[in-house]
Design a protein around this motif. Structure first.
Motif, PDB file in Angstrom:
ATOM      1  N   PRO A  10       0.771  -1.268  -0.025  1.00  0.00           N
ATOM      2  CA  PRO A  10       0.019   0.129  -0.062  1.00  0.00           C
ATOM      3  C   PRO A  10       0.835   1.190  -0.049  1.00  0.00           C
ATOM      4  O   PRO A  10       0.475   2.149  -0.606  1.00  0.00           O
ATOM      5  N   VAL A  11       2.047   1.338   0.681  1.00  0.00           N
ATOM      6  CA  VAL A  11       2.878   2.577   0.840  1.00  0.00           C
ATOM      7  C   VAL A  11       3.551   2.510  -0.503  1.00  0.00           C
ATOM      8  O   VAL A  11       3.532   3.825  -0.976  1.00  0.00           O
ATOM      9  N   PHE A  12       3.899   1.701  -1.104  1.00  0.00           N
ATOM     10  CA  PHE A  12       4.615   1.744  -2.550  1.00  0.00           C
ATOM     11  C   PHE A  12       3.456   2.477  -3.682  1.00  0.00           C
ATOM     12  O   PHE A  12       3.676   3.157  -4.258  1.00  0.00           O
ATOM     13  N   TYR A  13       2.312   1.904  -3.448  1.00  0.00           N
ATOM     14  CA  TYR A  13       1.212   2.363  -4.164  1.00  0.00           C
ATOM     15  C   TYR A  13       1.203   3.910  -4.155  1.00  0.00           C
ATOM     16  O   TYR A  13       1.051   4.547  -5.100  1.00  0.00           O
ATOM     17  N   ASP A  14       1.146   4.210  -2.774  1.00  0.00           N
ATOM     18  CA  ASP A  14       1.012   5.662  -2.653  1.00  0.00           C
ATOM     19  C   ASP A  14       2.020   6.547  -3.208  1.00  0.00           C
ATOM     20  O   ASP A  14       1.916   7.548  -3.876  1.00  0.00           O
ATOM     21  N   LEU A  15       3.499   6.193  -3.049  1.00  0.00           N
ATOM     22  CA  LEU A  15       4.521   6.575  -3.245  1.00  0.00           C
ATOM     23  C   LEU A  15       4.714   6.671  -4.958  1.00  0.00           C
ATOM     24  O   LEU A  15       5.019   7.902  -5.584  1.00  0.00           O
ATOM     25  N   VAL A  16       4.202   5.644  -5.692  1.00  0.00           N
ATOM     26  CA  VAL A  16       4.282   5.660  -7.052  1.00  0.00           C
ATOM     27  C   VAL A  16       3.057   6.579  -7.669  1.00  0.00           C
ATOM     28  O   VAL A  16       3.409   7.289  -8.715  1.00  0.00           O
ATOM     29  N   THR A  17       1.920   6.663  -6.942  1.00  0.00           N
ATOM     30  CA  THR A  17       0.941   7.545  -7.734  1.00  0.00           C
ATOM     31  C   THR A  17       0.752   8.882  -7.018  1.00  0.00           C
ATOM     32  O   THR A  17       0.308   9.676  -7.886  1.00  0.00           O
ATOM     33  N   ILE A  18       0.807   9.143  -5.745  1.00  0.00           N
ATOM     34  CA  ILE A  18       0.733  10.421  -5.429  1.00  0.00           C
ATOM     35  C   ILE A  18       1.874  11.225  -4.368  1.00  0.00           C
ATOM     36  O   ILE A  18       1.922  12.374  -4.146  1.00  0.00           O
ATOM     37  N   ARG A  19       2.967  10.226  -4.353  1.00  0.00           N
ATOM     38  CA  ARG A  19       4.103  10.587  -3.553  1.00  0.00           C
ATOM     39  C   ARG A  19       4.007  10.965  -2.183  1.00  0.00           C
ATOM     40  O   ARG A  19       4.802  11.916  -1.852  1.00  0.00           O
ATOM     41  N   ARG A  20       3.044  10.577  -1.632  1.00  0.00           N
ATOM     42  CA  ARG A  20       2.852  10.755  -0.254  1.00  0.00           C
ATOM     43  C   ARG A  20       1.867   9.525   0.208  1.00  0.00           C
ATOM     44  O   ARG A  20       1.242   8.790  -0.779  1.00  0.00           O
ATOM     45  N   ILE A  21       1.593   9.431   1.531  1.00  0.00           N
ATOM     46  CA  ILE A  21       1.009   8.336   2.154  1.00  0.00           C
ATOM     47  C   ILE A  21      -0.358   8.720   2.273  1.00  0.00           C
ATOM     48  O   ILE A  21      -0.736   9.813   3.191  1.00  0.00           O
ATOM     49  N   HIS A  22      -1.643   8.086   1.766  1.00  0.00           N
ATOM     50  CA  HIS A  22      -2.706   8.527   1.767  1.00  0.00           C
ATOM     51  C   HIS A  22      -3.397   8.452   3.141  1.00  0.00           C
ATOM     52  O   HIS A  22      -3.053   7.435   3.722  1.00  0.00           O
ATOM     53  N   LYS A  23      -4.354   9.298   3.549  1.00  0.00           N
ATOM     54  CA  LYS A  23      -4.941   9.008   5.270  1.00  0.00           C
ATOM     55  C   LYS A  23      -5.683   7.372   4.954  1.00  0.00           C
ATOM     56  O   LYS A  23      -5.474   6.721   5.954  1.00  0.00           O
ATOM     57  N   ALA A  24      -6.133   6.993   3.936  1.00  0.00           N
ATOM     58  CA  ALA A  24      -6.912   5.738   3.943  1.00  0.00           C
ATOM     59  C   ALA A  24      -5.665   4.339   4.105  1.00  0.00           C
ATOM     60  O   ALA A  24      -6.263   3.472   4.626  1.00  0.00           O
ATOM     61  N   THR A  25      -4.478   4.781   3.770  1.00  0.00           N
ATOM     62  CA  THR A  25      -3.472   3.740   3.843  1.00  0.00           C
ATOM     63  C   THR A  25      -2.917   3.545   5.336  1.00  0.00           C
ATOM     64  O   THR A  25      -2.892   2.359   5.800  1.00  0.00           O
ATOM     65  N   TYR A  26      -3.136   4.890   5.813  1.00  0.00           N
ATOM     66  CA  TYR A  26      -2.595   4.826   7.486  1.00  0.00           C
ATOM     67  C   TYR A  26      -3.869   4.004   8.155  1.00  0.00           C
ATOM     68  O   TYR A  26      -3.650   3.052   9.087  1.00  0.00           O
ATOM     69  N   ILE A  27      -5.064   4.079   7.782  1.00  0.00           N
ATOM     70  CA  ILE A  27      -6.092   3.708   8.426  1.00  0.00           C
ATOM     71  C   ILE A  27      -6.272   2.076   7.996  1.00  0.00           C
ATOM     72  O   ILE A  27      -6.393   1.370   9.216  1.00  0.00           O
ATOM     73  N   GLY A  28      -6.110   1.662   6.821  1.00  0.00           N
ATOM     74  CA  GLY A  28      -6.181   0.508   6.585  1.00  0.00           C
ATOM     75  C   GLY A  28      -5.033  -0.337   6.931  1.00  0.00           C
ATOM     76  O   GLY A  28      -5.310  -1.589   7.464  1.00  0.00           O
ATOM     77  N   VAL A  29      -3.807   0.168   6.924  1.00  0.00           N
ATOM     78  CA  VAL A  29      -2.646  -0.663   7.204  1.00  0.00           C
ATOM     79  C   VAL A  29      -2.660  -0.582   9.138  1.00  0.00           C
ATOM     80  O   VAL A  29      -2.278  -1.722   9.379  1.00  0.00           O
ATOM     81  N   GLY A  30      -2.956   0.435   9.705  1.00  0.00           N
ATOM     82  CA  GLY A  30      -3.261   0.510  10.959  1.00  0.00           C
ATOM     83  C   GLY A  30      -4.257  -0.578  11.444  1.00  0.00           C
ATOM     84  O   GLY A  30      -4.000  -1.303  12.536  1.00  0.00           O
ATOM     85  N   PHE A  31      -5.225  -0.650  10.690  1.00  0.00           N
ATOM     86  CA  PHE A  31      -6.465  -1.774  11.386  1.00  0.00           C
ATOM     87  C   PHE A  31      -5.814  -3.005  11.275  1.00  0.00           C
ATOM     88  O   PHE A  31      -6.164  -3.758  12.018  1.00  0.00           O
ATOM     89  N   THR A  32      -5.202  -3.388  10.012  1.00  0.00           N
ATOM     90  CA  THR A  32      -4.776  -4.606   9.844  1.00  0.00           C
ATOM     91  C   THR A  32      -3.606  -4.975  11.039  1.00  0.00           C
ATOM     92  O   THR A  32      -3.769  -6.087  11.364  1.00  0.00           O
ATOM     93  N   LEU A  33      -2.473  -4.137  11.095  1.00  0.00           N
ATOM     94  CA  LEU A  33      -1.734  -4.491  12.373  1.00  0.00           C
ATOM     95  C   LEU A  33      -2.276  -4.471  13.698  1.00  0.00           C
ATOM     96  O   LEU A  33      -1.783  -5.644  14.285  1.00  0.00           O
ATOM     97  N   LEU A  34      -3.494  -3.836  13.814  1.00  0.00           N
ATOM     98  CA  LEU A  34      -3.911  -3.810  15.423  1.00  0.00           C
ATOM     99  C   LEU A  34      -4.665  -5.054  15.445  1.00  0.00           C
ATOM    100  O   LEU A  34      -4.507  -5.868  16.444  1.00  0.00           O
ATOM    101  N   SER A  35      -5.511  -5.520  14.440  1.00  0.00           N
ATOM    102  CA  SER A  35      -6.260  -6.879  14.366  1.00  0.00           C
ATOM    103  C   SER A  35      -5.235  -7.804  14.682  1.00  0.00           C
ATOM    104  O   SER A  35      -5.424  -9.010  15.155  1.00  0.00           O
TER     105      SER A  35
END
Length: 222
Positions: free
Chosen positions: A173-198
């Motif tokens: 997800p982070v690489f996708y953000d860096l390739v497309t918008i060159r920053r980490i999208h808020k949704a990536t923080y939320i999605g990855v954060g939820f995944t790691l927390l679970s």
């Protein structure tokens, strides 16, 4: 737009190849797994899961071509596949009679389902970029069990598989953000954060005294 869609499209293709190879080679290395695969509910689960993966690729193609009306019409199909595969996957794992395995593998499919529905919520509120990232992270959770099969194939330490999972959940997800918008999208923080927390919650449960209580409640009282 084309660049973004291509990334998701090729990620979907690689995911299917990885899953097929992981489960297929695991069955060749450990033939007893073949018997498991040919049980009715397992076959249904395989069909539903692969159906969603194929639809994932098709949907990314539609988005790439700008055919958003067709893309939206397939949401009901995707939803039916997710609901059905989730219910069947949890039942299959429960039937093995192992609470540790039930909690561990249920985390994968439930995290996948939750993130999928979160992505649907996002698209219905006109947030396509959030939708793309959440469904991409959902895909990463769905293919989690394939990593455990790789562990069986090569007899790697569990720590190696955990590292591979964490690396995949974060880097894709982070690489996708860096390739497309060159920053980490808020949704990536939320999605990855939820995944790691679970994942952390799952680990905490399976390695705590609570696991014994869950085992007694689910199995020994029946």
């Amino acid at each position: 737009m084309k660049q973004k869609s291509n990334f998701i499209y090729y990620t979907g293709i690689i995911a299917i190849i990885f899953v097929v190879l992981a489960f297929g080679i695991a069955a060749m290395v450990q033939p007893h797994r073949i018997e498991r695969y040919f049980k009715p509910f397992v076959i249904i689960h395989i069909i539903l899961s692969m159906g969603w993966l194929i639809l994932f690729i098709y949907q990314s193609q539609l988005a790439q071509k700008g055919q958003l009306n067709k893309h939206r019409k397939n949401v009901n199909i995707a939803t039916a596949l997710v609901v059905s595969s989730t219910i069947i996957a949890v039942y299959i794992t429960y039937a093995w009679g192992d609470a540790r395995r039930l909690i561990g593998e249920s985390r994968d499919i439930l995290a996948f389902a939750i993130l999928f529905f979160a992505s649907i919520w996002a698209i219905k509120r006109g947030k396509p970029e959030t939708h793309k990232r959440l469904v991409l992270i959902a895909l990463m959770n769905l293919i989690g069990p394939a990593f455990t099969r790789v562990w069986f194939i090569f007899a790697w330490p569990q720590e190696t598989i955990v590292f591979a999972l964490l690396f995949t959940w974060i880097i894709i997800p982070v690489f996708y953000d860096l390739v497309t918008i060159r920053r980490i999208h808020k949704a990536t923080y939320i999605g990855v954060g939820f995944t790691l927390l679970s994942f952390v919650i799952m680990i905490a449960i399976v390695f705590s005294p609570l696991l014994q209580s869950i085992t007694e409640f689910l199995y020994e009282l029946n």
